[in-house]
Design a protein around this motif. Structure first.
Motif, PDB file in Angstrom:
ATOM      1  N   GLU A 183       0.852  -1.187   0.000  1.00 34.44           N
ATOM      2  CA  GLU A 183       0.000   0.000   0.000  1.00 34.44           C
ATOM      3  C   GLU A 183       0.892   1.243   0.000  1.00 34.44           C
ATOM      4  N   ILE A 184       0.662   2.086  -0.914  1.00 35.41           N
ATOM      5  CA  ILE A 184       1.446   3.316  -1.043  1.00 35.41           C
ATOM      6  C   ILE A 184       0.594   4.483  -0.560  1.00 35.41           C
ATOM      7  N   LYS A 185       0.967   5.104   0.579  1.00 41.45           N
ATOM      8  CA  LYS A 185       0.224   6.237   1.138  1.00 41.45           C
ATOM      9  C   LYS A 185       0.666   7.524   0.466  1.00 41.45           C
ATOM     10  N   PRO A 186      -0.283   8.511   0.432  1.00 42.51           N
ATOM     11  CA  PRO A 186       0.092   9.800  -0.160  1.00 42.51           C
ATOM     12  C   PRO A 186       1.110  10.502   0.722  1.00 42.51           C
ATOM     13  N   PRO A 187       1.970  11.264   0.196  1.00 41.54           N
ATOM     14  CA  PRO A 187       3.015  11.943   0.994  1.00 41.54           C
ATOM     15  C   PRO A 187       2.415  13.026   1.902  1.00 41.54           C
TER      16      PRO A 187
END
Length: 408
Positions: free
Chosen positions: A376-380
């Motif tokens: 899962e790639i979270k927003p910065p």
């Protein structure tokens, strides 16, 4: 194993070398087993028969055409008469030319037979043949209108595939361990190879004769007795296999087409040339039965998967020279190196397959882990604003420190 069974497929009776019409001259496979004289007679008969059949067919078609034309048109007597006179004049002119040529050559041959000896006629024919064939060699040797080049490549490929054939398989009565015999065999191979460098058919035939005489010398030196025809043909086959002469079929066809027929019909030149033709025919049809081998061994030898066993050291004779023994040791060493190389190549291919399987297995495991635990790639997070920037969210921050001045 009896000698008769050993020579199966190699022995050729002298009667098989002669013209199959029974005239007593040597035949040639290029002339379908006939000598040049009988071949010309048979060819002329077949040609005359074909001409007669074509003429009859043409006359029948002409009659049918005339009948069909007459049934649809009025007869034109004047034109038919004119055409008939033209054909008659043309036929008479042709007959006159043929008669003139026949008289010229007939008178020349009669005059020559009376005044010139046969030896001088033969010498003159040889010189004329030498001059003409030297000038025309590049045009008439292996012409593009024939399949000579294709046959050359096929024979050369066949001989290369038979490099494993040993003298024992052909029952060759030649011992190359004897230095004198070995030198004579080399000379025979040189002669058969040198044939391609000659331009005149007589010179090519002389190379074949010289090669054959060297073969008889090698056999006589080995056996200490005169050589026979049964010994000569297997040895000639072995020499051809060992030398692999260039453009062999083209040279044979060139000699057959342009050499003086009398040389190919009689004498030692004709005998040796006929044996060479038989040797080439044997090589083209060589099979397992001819060499007394099983079909399985023959196929393995032809494919290069195996080679006949070399002579073992225990079977070496006491009088064998040091050079020959060293040669056999080197051959045995090369055989062992070849086996090691084959094993290394096999193991390398196996290692390559294992590496490919391992790479595929690792890739499969990585894919399974990725599918089971997806990433899962979270927003910065937003960037922090500077302290002195105009930011509403930072209004509650204390004011910046002001410098204070103290009076002394």
């Amino acid at each position: 194993m009896s000698l008769k069974s050993e020579r199966r497929g190699i022995h050729v009776d002298q009667s098989e070398l002669l013209c199959k019409k029974g005239c007593g001259y040597y035949g040639n496979p290029g002339w379908q087993g006939f000598c040049s004289k009988c071949w010309r007679e048979e060819y002329q008969k077949a040609r005359q028969k074909q001409i007669q059949e074509d003429w009859e067919l043409a006359e029948r078609l002409q009659r049918e055409e005339e009948e069909a034309y007459a049934s649809t048109q009025h007869p034109q007597g004047a034109q038919s008469l004119t055409f008939s006179k033209f054909e008659e004049k043309k036929t008479n002119e042709k007959s006159r030319k043929v008669t003139t040529v026949k008289k010229f050559f007939g008178a020349s041959s009669r005059a020559g037979s009376k005044k010139v000896s046969p030896e001088k006629v033969e010498m003159a024919m040889d010189q004329i043949e030498k001059y003409i064939m030297t000038r025309l060699y590049k045009y008439v040797f292996c012409p593009e209108t024939t399949e000579d080049e294709k046959k050359d490549l096929a024979v050369q490929k066949r001989i290369r595939a038979l490099h494993w054939v040993t003298p024992q398989m052909l029952c060759v009565p030649v011992n190359e361990e004897i230095p004198e015999v070995s030198d004579v065999v080399v000379k025979a191979i040189t002669d058969i190879i040198e044939m391609d460098s000659k331009r005149v058919p007589r010179d090519k035939l002389a190379c074949i004769t010289s090669c054959s005489k060297h073969i008889f010398t090698a056999i006589r030196t080995t056996k200490n007795e005169p050589a026979s025809a049964d010994d000569f043909l297997p040895t000639l086959i072995y020499i051809v296999l060992k030398g692999n002469p260039p453009r062999l079929q083209s040279n044979i066809q060139y000699i057959t087409r342009f050499c003086n027929p009398s040389r190919l019909m009689t004498g030692e030149d004709g005998y040796y040339f006929t044996n060479l033709c038989c040797a080439v025919a044997f090589i083209e049809k060589l099979d397992a039965q001819s060499l007394n081998l099983s079909q399985e061994d023959f196929d393995r030898y032809m494919s290069g998967q195996a080679s006949p066993k070399k002579q073992e050291p225990e079977s070496w004779s006491a009088d064998m020279c040091v050079g020959v023994r060293q040669m056999y040791r080197n051959l045995d060493l090369l055989s062992q190196l070849n086996e090691r190389q084959e094993r290394i190549v096999s193991e390398a291919k196996k290692l390559e397959r294992d590496l490919i399987d391992w790479t595929d297995g690792v890739a499969k495991e990585v894919q399974e882990i990725v599918e089971k635990y997806p990433l899962e790639i979270k927003p910065p997070n937003p960037a922090l604003a500077a302290i002195d920037s105009e930011n509403v969210e930072n209004d509650k921050l204390p004011p910046p420190l002001q410098p204070q001045v103290y009076a002394g």
